[in-house]
Scaffold this active site. Structure first.
Site, PDB file in Angstrom:
ATOM      1  N   GLY A  83       0.814  -1.203   0.000  1.00  0.00           N
ATOM      2  CA  GLY A  83       0.000   0.000   0.000  1.00  0.00           C
ATOM      3  C   GLY A  83       0.853   1.260   0.000  1.00  0.00           C
ATOM      4  N   VAL A  84       0.264   2.342  -0.477  1.00  0.00           N
ATOM      5  CA  VAL A  84       0.910   3.658  -0.474  1.00  0.00           C
ATOM      6  C   VAL A  84      -0.078   4.655   0.119  1.00  0.00           C
ATOM      7  CG1 VAL A  84       1.855   5.528  -1.897  1.00  0.00           C
ATOM      8  CG2 VAL A  84       2.360   3.147  -2.471  1.00  0.00           C
ATOM      9  N   GLN A  91       4.091   9.131  -6.999  1.00  0.00           N
ATOM     10  CA  GLN A  91       5.459   9.613  -6.805  1.00  0.00           C
ATOM     11  C   GLN A  91       6.483   8.499  -7.013  1.00  0.00           C
ATOM     12  OE1 GLN A  91       5.885  11.871  -3.124  1.00  0.00           O
ATOM     13  NE2 GLN A  91       3.750  12.548  -3.243  1.00  0.00           N
ATOM     14  N   LEU A  93       6.534   5.504  -5.551  1.00  0.00           N
ATOM     15  CA  LEU A  93       6.838   4.685  -4.376  1.00  0.00           C
ATOM     16  C   LEU A  93       6.539   3.212  -4.621  1.00  0.00           C
ATOM     17  CD1 LEU A  93       6.865   7.577  -3.141  1.00  0.00           C
ATOM     18  CD2 LEU A  93       5.917   6.573  -1.051  1.00  0.00           C
ATOM     19  N   LEU A  94       5.385   2.923  -5.223  1.00  0.00           N
ATOM     20  CA  LEU A  94       5.026   1.526  -5.465  1.00  0.00           C
ATOM     21  C   LEU A  94       6.038   0.877  -6.403  1.00  0.00           C
ATOM     22  CD1 LEU A  94       3.139  -0.890  -5.197  1.00  0.00           C
ATOM     23  CD2 LEU A  94       1.779   0.061  -7.075  1.00  0.00           C
ATOM     24  N   ARG A  95       6.399   1.565  -7.454  1.00  0.00           N
ATOM     25  CA  ARG A  95       7.348   0.997  -8.413  1.00  0.00           C
ATOM     26  C   ARG A  95       8.681   0.687  -7.742  1.00  0.00           C
ATOM     27  NH1 ARG A  95       7.595   0.660 -13.828  1.00  0.00           N
ATOM     28  NH2 ARG A  95       9.645   0.547 -14.797  1.00  0.00           N
ATOM     29  N   TYR A 123      -0.751  -4.788 -11.122  1.00  0.00           N
ATOM     30  CA  TYR A 123       0.510  -5.511 -11.040  1.00  0.00           C
ATOM     31  C   TYR A 123       1.042  -6.046 -12.365  1.00  0.00           C
ATOM     32  CZ  TYR A 123      -0.058  -5.073  -6.049  1.00  0.00           C
ATOM     33  OH  TYR A 123      -0.204  -4.550  -4.786  1.00  0.00           O
ATOM     34  N   PHE A 410      -3.861 -14.029   1.381  1.00  0.00           N
ATOM     35  CA  PHE A 410      -2.768 -13.850   2.329  1.00  0.00           C
ATOM     36  C   PHE A 410      -2.335 -12.384   2.357  1.00  0.00           C
ATOM     37  CE2 PHE A 410      -1.379 -15.738  -1.685  1.00  0.00           C
ATOM     38  CZ  PHE A 410      -0.497 -14.797  -2.171  1.00  0.00           C
TER      39      PHE A 410
END
Length: 410
Positions: A83-84, A91, A93-95, A123, A410
């Protein structure tokens, strides 16, 4: 705005977890579920972005062993808690977390990463392909009958405490897991997941109930479920919400469904996340009174491509050169010669030979467990054929006898 990507120290685990909760709406996790998740989590396999005063991005990875075609249990990173913070979206962050995590998974020696996606569009750009589906059913049990195989009358169904029957249920799960690609083999502590029963997760239903199927004194199946009472004036219209159902033989399987269909004061049986080839669709008398929806299930990412392709078995001999595109994990990119013999054992090696097929690592992930046809992917323009017949040959080899399925999140 700058942030630091790092592993959360133990002293900041609660703050890291709070960031996860905020990313998924901010609803606090039930205490019993939180205790279980804390026990199952691997903080040393977690990462996140820290902005100097708070965690603003999170990603974790369980250490699983997952069944693949042929029955091998292959190490796989179970990606979770991604999560971000809403304040830090768009910005990169996930990448950055996905790239760091895949590098970590490779360093851990795990050839696969798997996840279930909160949103299916996220994804694919990181190389994850939708490899399994999940069947969701809502059956009018007041008007739908069941065709019962021989031996059903010999099966005894009895109530049991979900916690007290856990060992028996887990024994059935363990016997079935190797035969269904995509199924995680239980790691220590994960046996708690099927009986975790926070009140807020019951959707107005009863506490979790359990029945066992027995033949000749042996437990041959089980079902867990909630009952949600409901009335339409004088008419009972309760719902049986099935959580888990598994059986070792057709008679036990049918007997469990017959029991669920026959629970007093109910007229609906609903279940989420069944395998898309679930045999119940062949037992019901009227499939049109069974609302059927199929969603995406498990996403698979090949992290160490040759190790992953060699770990599974193949349905038919194959000799094909794959031109693989993988911009996110460049160590996978290039040409690979995949061969498999009559027994399904495989070899995958670098090759300078002309490519027979061109494919992205995402599509290989989708096809990896045998549930997504390379022929279908080629028809969608996602696999290129450079040698006539190569798609058909490879598609047959990658296919499997049963549809892959991941029975739990999960």
């Amino acid at each position: 705005m700058t942030t630091e990507l790092r592993v959360p120290p133990a002293s900041e685990w609660d703050a890291w977890f709070t960031c996860v909760e905020l990313a998924f709406g901010g609803v606090p996790t039930a205490p019993e579920s939180r205790e279980m998740y804390d026990a199952l989590a691997r903080p040393d396999r977690a990462i996140g972005h820290w902005d100097g005063s708070a965690w603003v991005g999170t990603a974790g990875a369980h250490a699983f062993r997952m069944s693949v075609p042929g029955g091998a249990a292959v190490p796989a990173a179970g990606v979770t808690m991604v999560g971000v913070a809403a304040t830090h979206r768009r910005q990169g962050l996930l990448r950055s977390m996905m790239r760091r995590q895949l590098e970590d998974v490779r360093a851990w020696g795990e050839p696969l990463a798997v996840l279930t996606a909160s949103e299916p569009s996220i994804y694919g750009r990181f190389g994850y392909g939708a490899a399994t589906g999940e069947l969701n059913l809502r059956i009018d049990s007041s008007r739908v009958g069941l065709s019962l195989p021989p031996g059903t009358e010999e099966v005894r169904i009895r109530y049991a405490s979900p916690a007290g029957a856990l060992d028996a249920c887990e024994a059935v799960y363990a016997r079935l897991a190797a035969g269904r690609p995509g199924t995680p083999l239980r790691q220590p502590g994960w046996e708690r997941l099927p009986v975790n029963d926070p009140e807020g997760g019951r959707a107005g239903g009863s506490p979790l109930q359990c029945v066992l199927a027995e033949r000749d004194g042996e437990v041959t199946g089980y079902a867990t479920f909630h009952v949600r009472p409901s009335w339409d004036g004088p008419r009972p219209q309760g719902t049986v919400a099935v959580r888990d159902l598994a059986a070792l033989d057709p008679a036990s399987y049918a007997a469990l469904w017959r029991f669920l269909f026959g629970i007093d004061l109910t007229s609906v049986v609903e279940c989420r996340n069944r395998p898309v080839d679930d045999a119940v669709l062949r037992l019901v008398s009227d499939v049109r009174r069974c609302e059927v929806r199929v969603w995406d299930g498990l996403y698979v990412r090949l992290v160490d491509l040759p190790a992953a392709l060699e770990a599974r078995r193949y349905r038919a001999p194959v000799d094909v050169v794959l031109e693989v595109e993988d911009g996110f994990c460049p160590w996978n990119a290039g040409r690979w010669r995949l061969t498999a013999d009559e027994k399904g054992a495989a070899s995958c090696r670098r090759s300078e030979d002309p490519a027979d097929l061109s494919v992205s690592v995402r599509e290989l992930g989708a096809a990896y467990l045998g549930g997504v046809s390379l022929t279908t992917l080629a028809a969608a323009g996602l696999v290129g054929e450079h040698r006539p017949g190569a798609v058909a040959q490879a598609s047959l080899a990658f296919s499997w006898d049963v549809e892959p399925w991941c029975p739990h999140g999960f």
